[in-house]
Design a protein around this motif. Sequence first.
Motif, PDB file in Angstrom:
ATOM      1  N   CYS A 146       0.819  -1.229   0.000  1.00 16.59           N
ATOM      2  CA  CYS A 146       0.000   0.000   0.000  1.00 16.59           C
ATOM      3  C   CYS A 146       0.847   1.270   0.000  1.00 16.59           C
ATOM      4  O   CYS A 146       0.458   2.274   0.625  1.00 16.59           O
ATOM      5  CB  CYS A 146      -0.956   0.016   1.190  1.00 16.59           C
ATOM      6  SG  CYS A 146      -2.140  -1.334   1.161  1.00 16.59           S
ATOM      7  N   VAL A 147       1.977   1.261  -0.679  1.00 18.69           N
ATOM      8  CA  VAL A 147       2.864   2.431  -0.626  1.00 18.69           C
ATOM      9  C   VAL A 147       2.300   3.622  -1.389  1.00 18.69           C
ATOM     10  O   VAL A 147       2.697   4.757  -1.143  1.00 18.69           O
ATOM     11  CB  VAL A 147       4.291   2.081  -1.132  1.00 18.69           C
ATOM     12  CG1 VAL A 147       4.926   1.005  -0.285  1.00 18.69           C
ATOM     13  CG2 VAL A 147       4.302   1.682  -2.609  1.00 18.69           C
ATOM     14  N   ALA A 157       0.730   8.555   3.302  1.00 17.21           N
ATOM     15  CA  ALA A 157       1.818   9.539   3.260  1.00 17.21           C
ATOM     16  C   ALA A 157       3.150   8.843   2.976  1.00 17.21           C
ATOM     17  O   ALA A 157       3.445   7.812   3.589  1.00 17.21           O
ATOM     18  CB  ALA A 157       1.899  10.265   4.601  1.00 17.21           C
ATOM     19  N   PRO A 158       3.962   9.390   2.078  1.00 15.85           N
ATOM     20  CA  PRO A 158       5.273   8.794   1.792  1.00 15.85           C
ATOM     21  C   PRO A 158       6.117   8.637   3.064  1.00 15.85           C
ATOM     22  O   PRO A 158       6.877   7.675   3.189  1.00 15.85           O
ATOM     23  CB  PRO A 158       5.928   9.799   0.833  1.00 15.85           C
ATOM     24  CG  PRO A 158       4.801  10.537   0.210  1.00 15.85           C
ATOM     25  CD  PRO A 158       3.690  10.558   1.216  1.00 15.85           C
ATOM     26  N   GLU A 159       5.940   9.549   4.021  1.00 11.85           N
ATOM     27  CA  GLU A 159       6.719   9.479   5.277  1.00 11.85           C
ATOM     28  C   GLU A 159       6.374   8.211   6.065  1.00 11.85           C
ATOM     29  O   GLU A 159       7.232   7.643   6.744  1.00 11.85           O
ATOM     30  CB  GLU A 159       6.449  10.706   6.162  1.00 11.85           C
ATOM     31  CG  GLU A 159       7.000  12.016   5.611  1.00 11.85           C
ATOM     32  CD  GLU A 159       6.222  12.582   4.428  1.00 11.85           C
ATOM     33  OE1 GLU A 159       5.068  12.150   4.198  1.00 11.85           O
ATOM     34  OE2 GLU A 159       6.774  13.448   3.720  1.00 11.85           O
ATOM     35  N   GLN A 160       5.110   7.784   5.971  1.00 17.84           N
ATOM     36  CA  GLN A 160       4.683   6.551   6.647  1.00 17.84           C
ATOM     37  C   GLN A 160       5.376   5.341   6.003  1.00 17.84           C
ATOM     38  O   GLN A 160       5.834   4.430   6.684  1.00 17.84           O
ATOM     39  CB  GLN A 160       3.148   6.450   6.527  1.00 17.84           C
ATOM     40  CG  GLN A 160       2.531   5.139   6.945  1.00 17.84           C
ATOM     41  CD  GLN A 160       2.318   5.036   8.457  1.00 17.84           C
ATOM     42  OE1 GLN A 160       2.746   5.916   9.212  1.00 17.84           O
ATOM     43  NE2 GLN A 160       1.695   3.969   8.903  1.00 17.84           N
ATOM     44  N   VAL A 161       5.464   5.356   4.670  1.00 20.84           N
ATOM     45  CA  VAL A 161       6.158   4.280   3.951  1.00 20.84           C
ATOM     46  C   VAL A 161       7.627   4.269   4.358  1.00 20.84           C
ATOM     47  O   VAL A 161       8.214   3.214   4.627  1.00 20.84           O
ATOM     48  CB  VAL A 161       6.037   4.481   2.419  1.00 20.84           C
ATOM     49  CG1 VAL A 161       6.735   3.338   1.678  1.00 20.84           C
ATOM     50  CG2 VAL A 161       4.574   4.591   1.988  1.00 20.84           C
ATOM     51  N   ALA A 162       8.205   5.472   4.424  1.00 18.30           N
ATOM     52  CA  ALA A 162       9.633   5.584   4.771  1.00 18.30           C
ATOM     53  C   ALA A 162       9.891   5.002   6.155  1.00 18.30           C
ATOM     54  O   ALA A 162      10.904   4.332   6.388  1.00 18.30           O
ATOM     55  CB  ALA A 162      10.071   7.046   4.708  1.00 18.30           C
ATOM     56  N   GLY A 179       5.486  -1.903  -2.513  1.00 20.18           N
ATOM     57  CA  GLY A 179       4.347  -2.483  -3.221  1.00 20.18           C
ATOM     58  C   GLY A 179       3.214  -1.508  -3.452  1.00 20.18           C
ATOM     59  O   GLY A 179       2.598  -1.021  -2.500  1.00 20.18           O
ATOM     60  N   ASP A 180       2.935  -1.249  -4.727  1.00 20.02           N
ATOM     61  CA  ASP A 180       1.733  -0.474  -5.067  1.00 20.02           C
ATOM     62  C   ASP A 180       0.609  -1.499  -5.248  1.00 20.02           C
ATOM     63  O   ASP A 180       0.215  -1.841  -6.362  1.00 20.02           O
ATOM     64  CB  ASP A 180       1.962   0.337  -6.345  1.00 20.02           C
ATOM     65  CG  ASP A 180       0.756   1.211  -6.683  1.00 20.02           C
ATOM     66  OD1 ASP A 180      -0.147   1.354  -5.826  1.00 20.02           O
ATOM     67  OD2 ASP A 180       0.704   1.744  -7.810  1.00 20.02           O
TER      68      ASP A 180
END
Length: 302
Positions: A146-147, A157-162, A179-180
Amino acid sequence: MTADLPRQVRLVDVGPRDGLQNESQPIAVADKVRLVDDLTDAGLRYIEVGSFVSPRWVPQMAGSAEVFAAITRRPGVTYAALTPNLKGFEAALAAGVREVAVFAAASEAFSQKNINCSIADSLARFAPLMEVARAEGIRVRGYVSCVLGCPYEGQIAPEQVAWVARELRQMGCYEVSLGDTIGTGTAGSTRRLIETVARDVPREQLAGHFHDTYGQALANIHASLLEGISVFDSSVAGLGGCPYAKGATGNVATEDVLYLLDGMGIETGVSMPKLVAAGQRISRVLGRKNGSRVARALLARG
Ligand SMILES: CC(C)(COP(=O)([O-])OP(=O)([O-])OC[C@H]1O[C@@H](n2cnc3c(N)ncnc32)[C@H](O)[C@@H]1OP(=O)([O-])[O-])[C@@H](O)C(=O)NCCC(=O)NCCSC(=O)C[C@@](C)(O)CC(=O)[O-]
């Protein structure tokens, strides 16, 4: 940033696992084995063969140990399995698996649906697995789902993925695959994501895992190449879908990615004719139209 394009790309074919896990019809072990052997023969150097998860959650992967026992392993090729916890890891080890992947999500709701716990709990579950893996000399890859969007929470948020990617790397994953899951990413959001995540995890340790639900996967792979990413997950014949993401289609087809990379002069070591034959064979077994546009075009040309 716009990086120099890589001369080589490593393709990770996740068809036998991500591609088949969602199939409700029974698939014979022999057909799964043949698929893995065909991919080996086509020149893939990394194949995700199966997973050691609860058979109640994903029944199709229940025979993964039998598949591992029957495949023909070629030196230099990695045959990997997904393991959500120590129990799965130990089962994988007993089946002779020498590389595993753990999987977390960037979305709390997806984490609950997929592995029945919060993101923090999932990371805590991986810790003992990582410890045994280190002791046994087993390499561990990490996934973040779920990126670029979540079927339950929408934008992520990209920061959450990071954060999740950083945690996976810190606990010892040598590579983190982004993973999208529902394929909603675009070239723009993909580049922004990589720029953010790369502050915590070097680009050489990131991989792209794009589903093609919105037809954006190749554009997102091209954007990722420009961002310095050189490992991509894909699925022969575009097999797949996610049991916990309604409407999500398969991974981007390996044949389509290969066509893109061949056209850019980027080496993969994969043979297009053999790959197309592998995809066509499994599509026939499943009674499905081949999900690769490139394969369909090449087959129509004869
Ligand atoms: C994680 C659990 C097990 C938690 O499931 P749970 O029910 O919370 O687990 P539990 O620890 O409470 O145990 C319940 C039962 O499951 C058993 N169990 C416990 N662990 C295992 C195991 N490893 N293998 C086999 N059995 C297991 C355990 O022994 C027990 O058995 P019982 O005592 O009731 O008979 C479950 O939620 C699960 O298996 N989830 C897997 C979901 C899955 O495979 N999803 C697809 C893969 S992820 C994906 O596709 C995304 C990705 C990676 O491709 C990237 C992207 O595109 O986003």
